[in-house]
Design a protein around this motif. Structure first.
Motif, PDB file in Angstrom:
ATOM      1  N   ASP A   1       0.842  -1.238   0.038  1.00 16.93           N
ATOM      2  CA  ASP A   1       0.277   0.106  -0.035  1.00 16.93           C
ATOM      3  C   ASP A   1       0.822   1.376   0.084  1.00 16.93           C
TER       4      ASP A   1
ATOM      5  N   CYS B   1      -1.069  -2.501   4.320  1.00 17.89           N
ATOM      6  CA  CYS B   1      -2.509  -3.035   3.800  1.00 17.89           C
ATOM      7  C   CYS B   1      -3.108  -2.059   3.820  1.00 17.89           C
ATOM      8  N   SER B   2      -4.182  -2.170   2.841  1.00 19.46           N
ATOM      9  CA  SER B   2      -5.706  -1.425   2.798  1.00 19.46           C
ATOM     10  C   SER B   2      -6.459  -2.336   3.868  1.00 19.46           C
TER      11      SER B   2
ATOM     12  N   ARG C   1      -9.325  -3.807   6.362  1.00 21.06           N
ATOM     13  CA  ARG C   1     -10.613  -3.137   6.682  1.00 21.06           C
ATOM     14  C   ARG C   1     -11.365  -4.102   7.666  1.00 21.06           C
TER      15      ARG C   1
ATOM     16  N   SER D   1      -3.028   7.357   6.909  1.00 16.47           N
ATOM     17  CA  SER D   1      -3.619   6.732   5.903  1.00 16.47           C
ATOM     18  C   SER D   1      -3.046   5.503   5.497  1.00 16.47           C
ATOM     19  N   LYS D   2      -1.781   5.234   6.110  1.00 19.34           N
ATOM     20  CA  LYS D   2      -1.030   3.810   6.023  1.00 19.34           C
ATOM     21  C   LYS D   2      -1.266   3.188   7.111  1.00 19.34           C
TER      22      LYS D   2
END
Ligand code: FCB
Length: 450
Positions: A327, A362-363, A365, A417-418
Motif C-alpha cells: 500500500d 495494507c488497505s 478493513r 492513511s497507511k
C-alpha cells in the motif's frame, strides 16, 4: 519440529516510535519537536494530519502492553521522545518525562517483555532545530547528554539500546528531498547532517561504556536497501555500487571500520568541495564499538546508469510478471532480506544482528463480523521470516525480529492513511483489534517457527 524452526530464545517482537503512537504532545511537560512543527505546517502531511493524538499510547500504554502479552511478544522496541526528557533539547531535565518511560518499562518487565529503546526516532526538539538542528555540531553534544541521562536512569533495567533509527532517512528525506521534518532541501546539508548523526552515535556509544553492565548492549539501526543493477552492463553495475555507497556503505563503514568509503568521499568532495570530516571525528568512530546492528528492511533498489548528468544512478520501478507492491507502493521482495543479511555478515561481521523493523502497509478493513483478515500481511511476514531463517542457516547471527508495527499508527508524511499494524486501530474510538496476522504471529512465536 517445524519446517522453519527458530531458536527458542529468539527475540520475537514488534516496533513502534514515540511520535507515531504517543499523542499527548503537550502533556507531562513535553516540549515541541520538529515533527509537531512540520505536521502543523499546511501541506506537509497527507490531509494536514498530525500526531497530536496518534494512538493515544501515552494514556493507553497499559492496554497496549496487554495486547503484546496476548500476542506472546518476547520483546518490544519503542523510542523515547527527547523533548519529553529535555523539553528544550538541552538544559533542564523534565522529571515527568522520565517517569512516563519508567512506568512503561516497569510494566513491560512485569509482563515479561524485554524492552529495546531507540533514543532518536526523528523527533528532534524544535528548540534545537531553531539553532540549526543536526547541521549544528552542538547537537551532537546535546544528544550525548540526552543519551547519558537515559543510560543513567534506565540501564539497570534496559539492556538493549539503539542510538539512531535510520540516519539515512533523517539526512536525506529530512534535508535533501524535504519530505520529512525539518523539510530542508539541500543535499550538502543532508551530508553534513549524516556526519553529525554518525558522530553523535559514536559519542553515545563511547559514553555507554561507562554504564555497561554484563548484559548491556548498544547498537544503531540502519535502513539498508540492497541495490540491484538493471543489467550486467558496467554502467548499471557502477550505478548499483554508487547506490550502495550512498544509502548503505556511507553509514555502515564509519560504524564498523571507522572511516567513510573512499569512492563516496571522492564523489562528494567533488560535488560539494567541502572537507566534511575532522580528524577527531574519525578517532571517535574508530574508538566506538557496537554490540549489535539493527537492520530495517522494507525494499530493495533497482537502479541503472544515471539519466541526468551529475547524478550517480537512476532508480527504476520494478516491472516483471507477478511483481507486487504494498500500500506504500513499495515492491515486495523477501529475497532482498536474505541477500542483505548474508552480505552484512560477510562484509562487516557484526557480533549480533536484529531485524529491528520489517512489515507491510495494507488497505486493511474490518469485516462485518469484526475480523480484520490481513492475509497479505501474513504472506509477507512468512516470506520474510523464511528469508531471515535461510540467512541464519548460513551463519548470520540474527537474534531477533521486530515486526513493524504493533499497532496502526501515524505514518509520517502519510498521516494515518497507511496501516502497518498487526493490531488495528479505529482512530474514532481508539479501539484496538488484533488482526489475523497478530493471531498468526502468536502461533509462530509459540511454535518457534512455522
Ligand atoms: C521506517 C521507519 C518507521 C516506519 C516504517 C514504515 O522507515 O523507521 O518509523 O515509518 O518505515
Amino acid at each position: 519440529m517445524t519446517d522453519t524452526s527458530f531458536p527458542t530464545d529468539f527475540l520475537w517482537g514488534t516496533a513502534t516510535a514515540a511520535y507515531q503512537i504517543e499523542g499527548a504532545v503537550t502533556e507531562g511537560g513535553r516540549g515541541e519537536s520538529i515533527w509537531d512543527r512540520f505536521s502543523h505546517t499546511p501541506g506537509m502531511v497527507y490531509q494536514n494530519q498530525n500526531g497530536d493524538l496518534a494512538c493515544d499510547h501515552y494514556h493507553r500504554y497499559r492496554e497496549d502492553i496487554r495486547l503484546m502479552k496476548a500476542i506472546g511478544l518476547r520483546s518490544y522496541r519503542f523510542s523515547t521522545a527527547w523533548s519529553r526528557i529535555f523539553p528544550a533539547g538541552s538544559g533542564k531535565i523534565n522529571p515527568p518525562g522520565l517517569d512516563f518511560y519508567q512506568r512503561l518499562i516497569d510494566e513491560l518487565l512485569a509482563a515479561g517483555i524485554v524492552p529495546m529503546i531507540t533514543l532518536y526516532h526523528w523527533d528532534l526538539p524544535q528548540s534545537l532545530q531553531d539553532k540549526g538542528g543536526w547541521k549544528n555540531r552542538d547537537t551532537v553534544k546535546y544528544f550525548t547528554d540526552y543519551a547519558g541521562t537515559m543510560f543513567d536512569r534506565f540501564c539497570d533495567r534496559v539492556h538493549l539500546w539503539i542510538t539512531h533509527n535510520e540516519p539515512w532517512v533523517v539526512s536525506f528525506l529530512g534535508h535533501d528531498s524535504g519530505l520529512h521534518a525539518p523539510g530542508i532541501q539541500d543535499r550538502k546539508s543532508a551530508l553534513e547532517v549524516s556526519h553529525n548523526l554518525l558522530l553523535s552515535h559514536a559519542y553515545a556509544a563511547l559514553l555507554f561504556g561507562e554504564y555497561r553492565r554484563a548484559a548491556s548492549n548498544i547498537g544503531i539501526t540502519l535502513n539498508i536497501a540492497p541495490a540491484y543493477p538493471n543489467s550486467d552492463s558496467p554502467e548499471d553495475e557502477q550505478a548499483a555500487r554508487y547506490y550502495d555507497g550512498y544509502q548503505n556503505r556511507w553509514f555502515l563503514d564509519p560504524v564498523f571500520t571507522g572511516r567513510y568509503p573512499e569512492d563516496m568521499l571522492e564523489v562528494y568532495q567533488k560535488q560539494f568541495n567541502a572537507p566534511l570530516v575532522e580528524a577527531e571525528d574519525l578517532n571517535a568512530f574508530q574508538k566506538s564499538r557496537i554490540d549489535f546492528l539493527g537492520v530495517n528492511y522494507y525494499m530493495r533498489k533497482l537502479v541503472c546508469r544515471p539519466e541526468d548528468k551529475g547524478e550517480l544512478f537512476t532508480e527504476l520501478r520494478p516491472n516483471y510478471p507477478g511483481v507486487q507492491f504494498t500500500d506504500m507502493d513499495w515492491e515486495v521482495y523477501a529475497d532482498g532480506l536474505y541477500t542483505l543479511l548474508t552480505r552484512i555478515q560477510r562484509d562487516y561481521d557484526p557480533p549480533v544482528i536484529y531485524v529491528t523493523e520489517n512489515g507491510i502497509a495494507c488497505s486493511d478493513r474490518v469485516d462485518d463480523d469484526g475480523q480484520i483478515r490481513d492475509e497479505a500481511r501474513i504472506a509477507y511476514l512468512r516470506d520474510h521470516f523464511s528469508a531471515a531463517h535461510r540467512a541464519m542457516q548460513e551463519g548470520v547471527k540474527l537474534k531477533g525480529y521486530y515486526v513493524w508495527s504493533l499497532i496502526d499508527n501515524f505514518e509520517w508524511a502519510y498521516g494515518v492513511s497507511k496501516r502497518f499494524g498487526i493490531v488495528y486501530v479505529d482512530y474514532k474510538t481508539q479501539a484496538r483489534t488484533l488482526k489475523s496476522s497478530a493471531h498468526w504471529y502468536r502461533e509462530v512465536i509459540g511454535n518457534s517457527g512455522f
